[in-house]
Enzyme design. Structure first.
Site, mmCIF file in Angstrom:
data_model
loop_
_atom_site.group_PDB
_atom_site.id
_atom_site.type_symbol
_atom_site.label_atom_id
_atom_site.label_comp_id
_atom_site.label_asym_id
_atom_site.label_seq_id
_atom_site.Cartn_x
_atom_site.Cartn_y
_atom_site.Cartn_z
ATOM 1 N N ASP A 1 0.840 -1.210 0.083
ATOM 2 C CA ASP A 1 0.014 -0.049 0.113
ATOM 3 C C ASP A 1 0.970 1.206 -0.085
ATOM 4 O O ASP A 1 0.250 2.344 -0.070
ATOM 5 C CB ASP A 1 -0.964 0.084 1.157
ATOM 6 C CG ASP A 1 -0.231 -0.311 2.548
ATOM 7 O OD1 ASP A 1 0.946 -0.258 2.414
ATOM 8 O OD2 ASP A 1 -1.000 0.177 3.528
ATOM 9 N N TYR B 1 10.111 4.762 2.245
ATOM 10 C CA TYR B 1 11.130 3.538 2.683
ATOM 11 C C TYR B 1 12.648 4.385 2.217
ATOM 12 O O TYR B 1 13.541 3.698 2.667
ATOM 13 C CB TYR B 1 10.840 2.240 2.259
ATOM 14 C CG TYR B 1 9.804 1.482 3.008
ATOM 15 C CD1 TYR B 1 10.072 0.691 4.104
ATOM 16 C CD2 TYR B 1 8.355 1.981 2.948
ATOM 17 C CE1 TYR B 1 9.327 0.189 4.940
ATOM 18 C CE2 TYR B 1 7.593 1.282 3.610
ATOM 19 C CZ TYR B 1 7.777 0.446 4.870
ATOM 20 O OH TYR B 1 6.991 -0.129 5.664
#
Length: 442
Positions: free
Chosen positions: A162, A240
């Site tokens: 997601d 990330y």
């Protein structure tokens, strides 16, 4: 649903409850190795379904073969070693002054080394018992695990995450567009991708965002990375990538935190399952309260390292991986064409990678599965990082297949966030010492 006693299972079941169209899912089988966790989640699902007409039936089993037989879709959301394993991944890495996050760096490699053999076994069982089933892989590291399974069941395994969707929705909202109608130009690997454009009614609005520092700093990634860096990149990185671009700061923040993320979730979810052992506990409310705290504390160390502060309320909405999963199932089961960002085999999409490499890109989905859309090449800095990390993933797969400790060391040593072969050797031995599941490495 493999990992059917997992904490996020009610999200997926909630999405299924909202689907009343013809051809919807009518039966859900939960599989887990832990019967107590299965029972806890089954209680939550029962409360979710209360009063919902034609709710999918739910059964639970600890027998993998029983769960797989007759399945049309197999959701794989397992966690080999549990959250205690994730906490151990963090501890071992941080002791060596490197990142231990569950999908990035040393922690991601350790998690992959103990997860890939289990995922491969599941893929083989699916091939034998449910050869027509589609596997939707949630299991992290999602791209690596999807690639491992694809070697046995081909394109019938599709990985979902997601993060790209959540990023695209945040950018669309900031630009005043409807997130459901925007096309997200996103390319990379799982947890290593870049949003390079966002088209609203056919017009790319990203240049407008990059040209406005105030607008650019008004959402999660702008605060996390800083507006100057985003303008230098000319793109919005997946959250990330903060672990790569600000590695020193993030490692320090993890080391100084009272608890790592894995330890926090281990304790928090341990409390949830302990509370659910009480027959009188309100199942759905207990789960919902726990989930709200989980979302509010997501990537707390990164925000601390960057000075981004607490998560803004508008950023708490995830990309809704359960919604992605439902849209994927609808497209395949009903041949309803959809465009989704998925983890699939590359084919000829990115020329820097071979055809079997699993990448994360927009895909056209129909009854025949997911087909990656053509994309423009990544810039050199991004291509270099993608190729380096994909090379590490290939060493992880080779180590898992051969049981070679030397190959596992090579995987650690080649990762951009591990700065020494000596450290790589200590990491491999450290992880073998805390994870019985890595005893196969010799």
């Amino acid at each position: 649903m493999l990992g059917g006693g997992g904490f996020r299972v009610p999200l997926v079941y909630g999405a299924l409850l909202g689907d009343h169209a013809e051809g919807r899912v009518t039966e859900v089988v939960l599989h887990d190795l832990d019967a107590a966790r299965l029972g806890a989640i089954a209680r939550v699902l029962a409360e979710q379904a209360d009063g919902v007409p034609d709710a999918p039936s739910v059964t639970a089993t600890t027998d993998l073969d029983e769960a797989l037989r007759g399945a049309d879709f197999v959701f794989s959301a397992i966690r080999v070693g549990g959250l205690e394993g994730r906490a151990a991944d963090e501890r071992v890495a941080l002791a060596e002054d490197v990142l231990g996050q569950e999908t990035v760096g040393a922690g991601g490699i350790a998690y992959g080394l103990r997860t890939v053999p289990v995922a491969v076994d599941i893929a083989r069982r699916v091939r034998e018992l449910a050869p027509d089933a589609w596997v939707i892989n949630f299991t992290n590291p999602a791209g690596l695990v999807t690639e491992a399974m694809s070697r046995h069941i081909g394109d019938r395994v599709i990985g979902i995450c997601d993060s790209p969707v959540g990023l695209g929705r945040r950018v669309a909202r900031v630009l005043g567009g409807n997130p459901d109608e925007a096309f997200i130009d996103y390319v990379g690997l799982n947890h290593l991708g870049w949003l390079r454009g966002l088209r609203i009614v056919g017009r790319d609005e990203l240049p407008r965002l990059l040209a406005d520092p105030e607008l650019l700093g008004s959402f999660e990634e702008g605060r996390l990375f800083g507006t100057d860096w985003l303008r230098s990149l000319g793109a919005i990185p997946n959250e990330y990538l903060h672990y790569y671009y600000f590695n020193r700061e993030t490692v320090r923040a993890y080391q100084e935190a009272e608890q790592t993320r894995g330890a926090f979730l281990r304790d928090q979810q341990g409390g949830f399952y302990a509370e659910m052992a009480r027959a009188a506990a309100p199942a759905l409310k207990t789960w919902d309260d726990t989930r709200a705290e989980r979302e509010a504390t997501y990537m707390a160390e990164n925000r601390e390292a960057s000075g981004a502060g607490e998560r803004a309320e508008q950023d708490l909405e995830s990309g809704g991986y359960e919604k992605v999963a439902l849209a994927l199932m609808r497209a395949i089961a009903r041949d309803e064409r959809a465009t989704l960002i998925l983890n699939v085999r590359n084919g000829t999409t990115l020329s820097a990678l071979d055809a079997d490499a699993v990448i994360e890109v927009p895909c056209s989905v129909d009854a025949n599965g997911a087909h990656p859309l053509s994309v423009s090449p990544l810039p050199g800095h991004a291509t270099g990082l993608v190729c380096a990390v994909k090379a590490v993933e290939r060493e992880v797969l080779a180590a898992a297949e051969s049981g070679s400790l030397a190959t596992a060391v090579k995987a650690f040593a080649l990762h951009p966030l591990v700065d020494s072969v000596t450290v790589a050797r200590r990491l491999a031995e450290g992880y073998r010492g805390v994870h019985p599941g890595l005893a196969y490495l010799r």
